[in-house]
Design a protein around this motif. Structure first.
Motif: not given
Length: 937
Positions: A483-488
């Motif tokens: 799973w990849t976490l991003f900045s909005p």
């Protein structure tokens, strides 16, 4: 010894009130002797003789313990009742593991109490003259005849109460020179102490409390003094008219209430409905709902219900008749409006809505504007749900300052402190829940916000939190993928996408990250993040787990926007926009138990009438409501959402003779919610024919003939059939209703939501919401105090079989409200009266899944798990998603510690310890009656 030490020693001198009224010095040695005798009771097996050092040591240890307890509580004016000492002896024996000794000690106390009662049964109150001291300081003889009448009226119509017992026990606690107010208090405490012997004493206690309320209100209004219940058939109308007059003059109620035909309205008041209350219900109304002036309550229960009804009917053409219709629904307990409506209807600031949902934008002006909105909405008793996903993550670039962001957490701390500072008009704690999507780069720190360790500047101990989980994440968990976490700030459009559109765009951003075109991201194993989510949920009770795609794909309003979060209690699923749309929902609950007939069947005709009137009342709220924020008014007027739910589900099961943990209960949940849904949608459609459709109706699922049942297929197609298992059967004429809706439209964009009903269920005396029974005997604590609660249905069934006695009461206390280990309780009753932690979570989830198919919003669904571990949590929450639930609420798991066993005999009410349902160090997050659970209802 210096003078200061001497003074302190004297101030700590403890005295004891004997049963004959004498006050004597506290004597630890007498306690030690009594404990020694308890060990030597011939019925107690295996105890050594008199000279045993074990007995001496035990007796000395326990007497020292009890003495220390009373010393820690003592004040200069406190006098210890002899019964309090005996209660502590029993508690200490239990703590020392001496259950057999304690058991016979309880029986001994009961035998002695019975002997004293028999000895006094011939005693007449008139044998001794008692002078009462009034508030003006004057003395006058106790009005014995009035005392007897009050007790007789309080016991009227109840089969299992003894008015002579109350009279005799009250007499024991009355003395010459007693204050006028204390006479009433003695009666209340006397009846209250008997609640554990039979739940009907709770109603007796309420009626005795009502006498106190009558004196306060009628005197303040100048109507009468010392009125009894029978007098109220003559006086209630006068009290109502006087209240309207005084309330308007003091600017406590809306002057428009004087435009009603007050004589007509007064004639509709039914004084006998005052007799429906339990003690907890009436005390809750008195403490928190009745309008007061200078701490003096001006309302009585039926005046209160009529004020609310008039406030809701103020814009109706035939408002007199509608007010009476609304009053009859509320005062009969068939339906109850939410707490903000009860607080504020008919007042100068009628803020009647329960829930407000906002989206916080990614700029400083917008963030603090959202926090300001929180403050204004909370001031007028609104529960808040904030979507924080748009706010850029830690380390994101800030173009305006050429710096890096501190992320979302510092702003959450400010929102937390705002909720504490603005405490809903001084009536209850401010309450807010922050939501964050699972792909946000700050999600891992978000999960830890409620921990008691770490940097306190990055903790929010008073604010609720919730995960807003997309289906793609759950699929990755099931398939054990990354799973990849991003900045909005880098992928702002993910916030507004759901279903397959979200999956496609998310995969696109992952590809950009893989190609080095995104700088700020983090790869993590989905299963590891899922386990951390569950671990924090177990440890702190937060964040709750809610599902973004099921909320959006089944929303009737997909054409006008996106559901970005739920509310404080996870039952509201409405669209929000950062710039101009604050979602608002107005709540009320059908009392399902009131709609089960004597044969245990759902009374469909009565339900239809209740729902029709209830939906009208909810729709009226939208136009009457005071909006503290303009965005809330605009949103509510455009979409007109309401949320009608239910309470008393467990009571309805008892009446139907169905165990919660059974296929029959799941079917019952399905059929009753189907009926409520059918009638609610039909009622909203009829209102559309009368008043017009809501503004954004065209393009909605309603306009396409897609009802909540039909939207399950949309979810299945977008998610994938292999990832959902939800029943879609039906029994009513839904084809006919589809055609009706397409022809007439809908008055409300959303119609149903099941709220927690923590407080209004207390008022009406039923189990809250869709909850299983917490315990069959326990002490409920809330802002009104502590109340002994006994399951009346269990008591009734045990009495029918000749099994209800003091030993059964003691066994229930020893086994902490459970009947499962009491051998003489039959197996069918053990199944029927399983408590919340004895019901497997799958039954709760399955019943919720059946309800969810009929509901256009969601449910406040608490999950109870005994012996919780990682495997059970994983299985339960995966099941919740797989069964198509939209949201979950509190996780309640048993703590490892044991609880105290004691007695509430002879007036000591708070000794029964509530069965611990706390999760972990953050003990307040899962309190059964937490104030934040009440923010909606």
């Amino acid at each position: 010894m210096n003078s200061e030490t001497e003074a302190k020693s004297k101030s700590c001198q403890m005295n004891v009130a004997k049963r004959d009224g004498r006050i004597v010095p506290y004597d630890k040695e007498r306690i030690r002797v009594a404990i020694t005798k308890a060990y030597l009771d011939p019925r107690v097996e295996g105890i050594a003789g008199v000279g045993s050092s074990r007995v001496k040591d035990k007796a000395r240890k326990i007497s020292d313990l009890i003495t220390n307890i009373f010393k820690s509580r003592a004040s200069s004016s406190e006098i210890i009742d002899i019964e309090q000492i005996q209660d502590q002896v029993e508690l200490a024996l239990m703590r020392e593991g001496e259950q057999q000794v304690a058991r016979y000690y309880v029986i001994y106390r009961e035998e002695r109490a019975q002997k004293r009662a028999n000895a006094k049964s011939h005693f007449s109150l008139s044998e001794k003259l008692i002078q009462v001291v009034g508030e003006n300081g004057k003395r006058y003889p106790l009005a014995i005849d009035r005392l007897k009448k009050i007790i007789s009226e309080a016991c009227g119509g109840l089969m299992n109460v003894d008015e002579n017992l109350i009279l005799t026990e009250a007499r024991r606690n009355l003395f010459d020179g007693v204050s006028e107010k204390d006479v009433s208090s003695v009666l209340i405490m006397t009846a209250r102490s008997q609640v554990e012997s039979d739940p009907e004493y709770s109603m007796v206690t309420a009626r005795l409390l009502l006498d106190q309320l009558r004196t306060e209100a009628l005197t303040a209004l100048g109507v009468a003094t010392n009125a009894t219940h029978s007098d109220m058939h003559r006086l209630y109308g006068n009290a109502f008219r006087a209240f309207i007059d005084v309330g308007v003059n003091l600017e406590l109620v809306d002057s428009r209430l004087t435009d009603y035909d007050l004589n007509y309205i007064a004639g509709a008041i039914d004084p006998d409905r005052d007799n429906q209350f339990t003690y907890l219900g009436l005390q809750t109304l008195y403490d928190r709902y009745f309008i007061h002036h200078k701490e003096i309550r001006l309302e009585l229960p039926q005046v209160f219900f009529m004020r609310v009804a008039m406030g809701l009917a103020v814009n109706e053409e035939n408002k007199n008749e509608r007010a009476v219709e609304f009053y009859n629904l509320l005062s009969s307990f068939d339906y109850m409006s939410s707490t903000p409506t009860l607080f504020n209807a008919g007042t100068l600031r009628p803020q009647l809505s329960s829930c407000y949902l906002t989206t916080v934008p990614d700029d400083l002006h917008g963030i603090y504007g959202a926090i300001r909105d929180n403050a204004m909405l909370s001031k007028w008793a609104g529960g808040l749900g904030n979507d924080w996903t748009p706010v850029r993550s830690l380390g994101s670039y800030i173009k305006g300052t050429n710096g890096k962001s501190q992320g979302v957490v510092p702003f959450l701390k400010v929102a937390n402190d705002t909720a504490v500072a603005v405490n809903q008009g001084g009536k209850r704690k401010g309450a807010v829940c922050a939501y964050l999507e699972t792909w946000h780069l700050d999600i891992e720190e978000f999960l830890e916000l409620r921990k008691n360790t770490g940097d306190d500047r990055r903790r929010t101990h008073d604010m609720n939190t919730a995960n807003w989980v997309p289906d793609l994440f759950m699929k990755r968990v099931f398939e054990d993928k990354e799973w990849t976490l991003f900045s909005p700030a880098d992928c702002p459009d993910l916030h507004d996408l759901f279903g397959t559109a979200f999956e496609e765009r998310y995969n696109h951003y992952e590809q950009l990250a893989a190609e080095g075109k995104l700088r700020l991201f983090k790869k993590i194993r989905a299963l590891d993040l899922w386990r951390k989510m569950l671990g924090m949920l177990f440890e702190t009770g937060h964040p709750w787990i809610t599902f973004k795609d099921s909320c959006n794909l089944r929303s009737p309003q997909q054409h006008t926007g996106v559901v970005h979060s739920s509310n404080l209690c996870t039952e509201i699923t409405l669209n929000t926009k950062a710039d101009d749309e604050i979602a608002v929902c107005n709540l009320g609950s059908v009392n399902l138990a009131q709609h089960i007939d004597e044969n245990g069947e759902l009374d469909r005709a009565k339900l239809a009438n209740t729902v029709k009137t209830a939906v009208r009342m909810l729709d009226n709220v939208i136009d009457i409501n005071y909006y503290a924020v303009e965005g809330a008014r605009q949103s509510n007027m455009r979409h007109r959402p309401v949320g009608m739910g239910l309470m008393g589900f467990q009571d309805a099961l008892y009446k139907a003779g169905i165990a919660y943990a059974s296929d029959e209960a799941v079917t019952f949940a399905d059929s009753t919610m189907e009926a409520i849904s059918f009638e609610a949608i039909s009622a909203s459609s009829d209102l559309a024919a009368e008043r017009g459709k809501y503004q954004t109706y065209e393009g909605s699922l309603w306009s396409k003939g897609v009802l909540p049942l039909d939207s399950i297929q949309i979810l299945a197609e977008q998610r994938g059939q292999q990832f959902i298992e939800q029943d879609t059967s039906s029994t009513l004429d839904w084809d006919g209703l589809r055609e009706k809706v397409k022809a007439q439209g809908m008055r409300n964009s959303n119609v149903m939501a099941i709220a927690p009903t923590a407080t209004i269920a207390n008022i009406t005396g039923v189990s809250q919401s869709i909850e299983p029974t917490y315990q069959n005997l326990y002490v409920k604590s809330n802002l009104s105090g502590e109340f002994t609660v006994v399951n009346p249905y269990l008591v009734h069934d045990l009495k029918d079989r000749g099994l209800w006695d003091q030993v059964m009461v003691n066994d229930l206390k020893y086994y902490e409200g459970s009947v499962q280990k009491i051998d003489r309780v039959p197996e069918d009753l053990k199944a029927k009266y399983r408590t919340a932690f004895e019901v497997e979570p799958r039954w709760i989830v399955d019943a919720a899944s059946r309800r969810q198919k009929w509901i256009d919003q969601a449910q406040s669904l608490n999950l109870y798990i005994a012996g919780a571990d990682g495997k059970k949590l994983d299985l339960t929450y995966r099941m919740a998603w797989f069964r198509g639930l939209k949201t979950t609420y509190y996780l309640r798991a048993l703590a490892a510690t044991t609880t105290e066993k004691s007695t509430v005999n002879n007036g000591t009410l708070n000794a029964v310890s509530a069965y611990s349902n706390r999760l972990a160090p953050d003990s307040k997050v899962c309190a059964l009656d937490a104030s934040d659970c009440e923010a909606c209802q």
